[in-house]
Design a protein around this motif. Structure first.
Motif, PDB file in Angstrom:
ATOM      1  N   LEU A   1       4.302   4.041  -1.264  1.00 14.27           N
ATOM      2  CA  LEU A   1       3.226   4.688  -0.518  1.00 14.27           C
ATOM      3  C   LEU A   1       1.964   3.842  -0.407  1.00 14.27           C
ATOM      4  N   THR A   2       1.566   3.154  -1.476  1.00 12.36           N
ATOM      5  CA  THR A   2       0.344   2.330  -1.478  1.00 12.36           C
ATOM      6  C   THR A   2      -0.810   3.076  -0.787  1.00 12.36           C
ATOM      7  N   VAL A   3      -1.325   4.115  -1.438  1.00 12.04           N
ATOM      8  CA  VAL A   3      -2.240   5.032  -0.755  1.00 12.04           C
ATOM      9  C   VAL A   3      -3.607   4.422  -0.428  1.00 12.04           C
ATOM     10  N   VAL A   4      -4.008   3.351  -1.125  1.00 18.07           N
ATOM     11  CA  VAL A   4      -5.245   2.663  -0.716  1.00 18.07           C
ATOM     12  C   VAL A   4      -4.846   1.768   0.458  1.00 18.07           C
ATOM     13  N   HIS A   5      -4.801   2.385   1.638  1.00 15.47           N
ATOM     14  CA  HIS A   5      -4.054   1.796   2.749  1.00 15.47           C
ATOM     15  C   HIS A   5      -4.881   0.962   3.714  1.00 15.47           C
ATOM     16  N   THR A   6      -6.196   0.911   3.544  1.00 16.53           N
ATOM     17  CA  THR A   6      -7.001   0.084   4.449  1.00 16.53           C
ATOM     18  C   THR A   6      -7.231  -1.314   3.900  1.00 16.53           C
ATOM     19  N   GLY A   7      -6.749  -1.587   2.707  1.00 17.08           N
ATOM     20  CA  GLY A   7      -6.798  -2.939   2.168  1.00 17.08           C
ATOM     21  C   GLY A   7      -8.006  -3.215   1.288  1.00 17.08           C
TER      22      GLY A   7
ATOM     23  N   ILE B   1     -10.192   5.878   3.302  1.00 19.46           N
ATOM     24  CA  ILE B   1      -9.772   4.737   2.502  1.00 19.46           C
ATOM     25  C   ILE B   1      -8.454   5.039   1.809  1.00 19.46           C
ATOM     26  N   VAL B   2      -8.317   6.284   1.342  1.00 21.25           N
ATOM     27  CA  VAL B   2      -7.128   6.699   0.600  1.00 21.25           C
ATOM     28  C   VAL B   2      -6.257   7.559   1.510  1.00 21.25           C
ATOM     29  N   TYR B   3      -5.002   7.177   1.634  1.00 22.59           N
ATOM     30  CA  TYR B   3      -4.062   7.887   2.488  1.00 22.59           C
ATOM     31  C   TYR B   3      -3.469   9.068   1.722  1.00 22.59           C
TER      32      TYR B   3
ATOM     33  N   ALA C   1      10.237  -1.504  -9.762  1.00 19.59           N
ATOM     34  CA  ALA C   1       9.097  -1.731  -8.869  1.00 19.59           C
ATOM     35  C   ALA C   1       7.824  -2.090  -9.625  1.00 19.59           C
ATOM     36  N   ARG C   2       7.972  -2.496 -10.878  1.00 15.79           N
ATOM     37  CA  ARG C   2       6.785  -2.703 -11.704  1.00 15.79           C
ATOM     38  C   ARG C   2       5.881  -3.829 -11.220  1.00 15.79           C
ATOM     39  N   ARG C   3       6.375  -4.694 -10.350  1.00 21.84           N
ATOM     40  CA  ARG C   3       5.540  -5.794  -9.840  1.00 21.84           C
ATOM     41  C   ARG C   3       4.702  -5.371  -8.629  1.00 21.84           C
ATOM     42  N   HIS C   4       4.725  -4.100  -8.291  1.00 15.74           N
ATOM     43  CA  HIS C   4       3.939  -3.655  -7.132  1.00 15.74           C
ATOM     44  C   HIS C   4       2.448  -3.887  -7.374  1.00 15.74           C
ATOM     45  N   MET C   5       1.687  -3.849  -6.279  1.00 11.67           N
ATOM     46  CA  MET C   5       0.239  -4.070  -6.369  1.00 11.67           C
ATOM     47  C   MET C   5      -0.535  -2.867  -5.841  1.00 11.67           C
ATOM     48  N   ALA C   6      -0.018  -1.675  -6.085  1.00 11.17           N
ATOM     49  CA  ALA C   6      -0.734  -0.474  -5.662  1.00 11.17           C
ATOM     50  C   ALA C   6      -2.078  -0.347  -6.366  1.00 11.17           C
ATOM     51  N   PHE C   7      -2.195  -0.924  -7.567  1.00  9.16           N
ATOM     52  CA  PHE C   7      -3.452  -0.892  -8.312  1.00  9.16           C
ATOM     53  C   PHE C   7      -4.240  -2.186  -8.178  1.00  9.16           C
ATOM     54  N   GLY C   8      -3.856  -3.030  -7.231  1.00  5.74           N
ATOM     55  CA  GLY C   8      -4.473  -4.329  -7.140  1.00  5.74           C
ATOM     56  C   GLY C   8      -3.851  -5.270  -8.165  1.00  5.74           C
ATOM     57  N   PHE C   9      -4.586  -6.333  -8.482  1.00  6.38           N
ATOM     58  CA  PHE C   9      -4.089  -7.328  -9.415  1.00  6.38           C
ATOM     59  C   PHE C   9      -5.293  -8.142  -9.866  1.00  6.38           C
TER      60      PHE C   9
ATOM     61  N   ALA D   1      -0.050  -2.677   1.143  1.00  3.58           N
ATOM     62  CA  ALA D   1       1.187  -2.066   1.637  1.00  3.58           C
ATOM     63  C   ALA D   1       2.191  -3.102   2.110  1.00  3.58           C
ATOM     64  N   THR D   2       1.738  -4.170   2.751  1.00  3.04           N
ATOM     65  CA  THR D   2       2.683  -5.172   3.234  1.00  3.04           C
ATOM     66  C   THR D   2       3.291  -5.968   2.083  1.00  3.04           C
ATOM     67  N   GLY D   3       2.478  -6.289   1.070  1.00  2.00           N
ATOM     68  CA  GLY D   3       3.019  -6.967  -0.096  1.00  2.00           C
ATOM     69  C   GLY D   3       4.038  -6.099  -0.818  1.00  2.00           C
ATOM     70  N   ASN D   4       3.750  -4.810  -0.891  1.00  2.00           N
ATOM     71  CA  ASN D   4       4.657  -3.892  -1.578  1.00  2.00           C
ATOM     72  C   ASN D   4       5.904  -3.565  -0.759  1.00  2.00           C
ATOM     73  N   TRP D   5       5.911  -3.969   0.516  1.00  2.00           N
ATOM     74  CA  TRP D   5       7.101  -3.796   1.360  1.00  2.00           C
ATOM     75  C   TRP D   5       7.702  -5.152   1.717  1.00  2.00           C
ATOM     76  N   GLU D   6       7.492  -6.155   0.898  1.00  2.00           N
ATOM     77  CA  GLU D   6       8.033  -7.477   1.186  1.00  2.00           C
ATOM     78  C   GLU D   6       9.461  -7.569   0.664  1.00  2.00           C
ATOM     79  N   ALA D   7      10.391  -7.856   1.546  1.00  2.00           N
ATOM     80  CA  ALA D   7      11.821  -7.822   1.210  1.00  2.00           C
ATOM     81  C   ALA D   7      12.214  -8.880   0.188  1.00  2.00           C
ATOM     82  N   ASP D   8      11.514 -10.021   0.171  1.00  2.00           N
ATOM     83  CA  ASP D   8      11.845 -11.062  -0.804  1.00  2.00           C
ATOM     84  C   ASP D   8      11.519 -10.616  -2.230  1.00  2.00           C
TER      85      ASP D   8
END
Length: 410
Positions: free
Chosen positions: A292-298, A399-401, A346-354, A325-332
């Motif tokens: 979902l990556t709810v902080v969707h405006t970047g 800002i938040v979806y 999915a622990r490498r996701h960046m929904a919380f930033g980095f 959202a695009t990083g979290n939907w990257e197929a590689d």
């Protein structure tokens, strides 16, 4: 053709933010995914006609999050503001530590990390479980259909953050309504300033009360820091505003939007409903955060010096937007990213930033999601949407979806 600042508009530069595809409320906008595939570092045009770099690839995003040649300071000229209200208020309101660069950011962050460690957050599990069960009890005892946002998604994180901060829950409507003003893209600057002023005065009074009568809560800790001279009154109040607002808004949207995503994916819902394995629930929460990556405006940054991103030279003074959202939907990184799969790692996701600015309250958000997803569908196994998907009011304007309301029945 000219922009609002009097310059020339390049018709080849797309507008940002971009619209999601009809009927695909969980997927990133198709135009953004196309840029990700074809031109992962490219210019986009914001509301004021200014153009900034959009960086969509996962590895580039991770690198940028840790690069201190990029600034989060919204008072710097050229910063890629979300809207006119953000630009107008940036120089008229005290800075939040979210918008501070090191060393000031690190100094303040060190003072508030203690309550958000994994160990201290995990100790809250029994209390959050009781709150969740109480809210579901009330929901089941009332009429159907029910708005899941009002019945569960919003009150739970509000109860939790009030408990942590030591703020009276009876004030929740006040801080929720004022917090929401600052998270919308279409709100006039004067409304944002008024909402901020109301929250600031509220937290200022709360800090005075904690100085006079301290308790075992975060505001008392902030007040003690203020009394000792470690934090200014302004810094303490701004931290209170940040914790109060961020502590309920993102979690509330994740709870409701995640519940909807599960109802639209009944096979994945069944896994969560039928398990008592905490590892499966933890995995489900991580996957939903990725999906979902709810902080969707970047996330937004300003280059302080020339640097190269994905082979593209970015000049000092140019803005950079990082759409997680695009990083979290990257197929590689996440094979078949369009599939919701609660067994995915999915622990490498960046929904919380980095990096140094990653979300302070991420462990609390994780715990809330694990408890809610694991409890809601187990206790209400026939939960379903009480309207058509295309009639659900989604929050495209903030800002938040998320969803403004979510009618459900069982």
């Amino acid at each position: 053709m000219t922009d609002v600042l009097g310059g020339t508009v390049d018709a080849a530069v797309p507008d940002y933010p971009m619209a999601r595809a009809p009927g695909c409320p969980f997927a990133p906008p198709p135009e953004m995914l196309k840029l990700h595939a074809e031109k992962p570092v490219s210019k986009v045009r914001l509301w004021d006609g200014s153009s900034h770099w959009l960086v969509t690839r996962y590895e580039d995003q991770r690198a940028l999050y840790g690069d201190q040649r990029l600034s989060v300071d919204t008072t710097r000229e050229g910063f890629p503001y979300l809207n006119a209200a953000f630009r107008e208020t940036a120089s008229k309101t005290p800075p939040s530590f979210l918008n501070m660069d090191d060393p000031d950011h690190a100094r303040i962050r060190r003072m508030v990390t203690g309550p958000f460690t994994v160990k201290r957050i995990e100790a809250l599990r029994p209390a959050i479980q009781r709150m969740t069960d109480d809210l579901i009890d009330r929901m089941l005892a009332g009429p159907k259909p029910v708005d899941l946002v009002e019945a569960l998604a919003l009150p739970l994180p509000s109860l939790v953050i009030c408990e942590l901060l030591g703020v009276p829950y009876e004030d929740h409507e006040f801080f929720q309504s004022n917090s929401r003003v600052g998270l919308r893209r279409d709100v006039p600057a004067e409304d944002v300033r008024a909402a901020f002023g109301a929250l600031f005065q509220y937290l200022d009074r709360q800090l005075d009360a904690k100085l006079a009568d301290p308790a075992e809560d975060m505001l008392s800790e902030l007040a003690a820091r203020m009394g000792a001279g470690d934090l200014s009154r302004m810094e303490a109040a701004m931290l209170g505003i940040l914790l109060l607002g961020a502590g309920h808004e993102t979690s509330a949207n994740m709870i409701a939007l995640g519940a909807l995503a599960f109802m639209e994916h009944p096979d994945q819902l069944a896994v969560v409903r039928d398990t008592d394995d905490p590892k499966v629930l933890a995995s489900a929460a991580e996957e939903m955060l990725r999906y979902l990556t709810v902080v969707h405006t970047g996330q937004r940054r300003l280059a302080l010096e020339d640097l190269e991103i994905g082979g593209q030279l970015v000049r000092a003074g140019e803005g950079v937007i990082i759409p997680g959202a695009t990083g979290n939907w990257e197929a590689d990184v996440f094979p078949d990213p369009e599939l919701l799969d609660v067994h995915r790692d999915a622990r490498r996701h960046m929904a919380f930033g980095f990096g140094i600015h990653q979300c302070l309250g991420q462990q609390l958000a994780r715990l809330e999601l694990q408890i809610v997803y694991g409890t809601l569908f187990r206790r209400v196994p026939t939960l379903r949407l009480a309207t058509e998907l295309d009639k659900v009011p989604f929050k495209d304007d903030g800002i938040v979806y998320g969803v403004y309301e979510l009618p459900v029945t069982w």
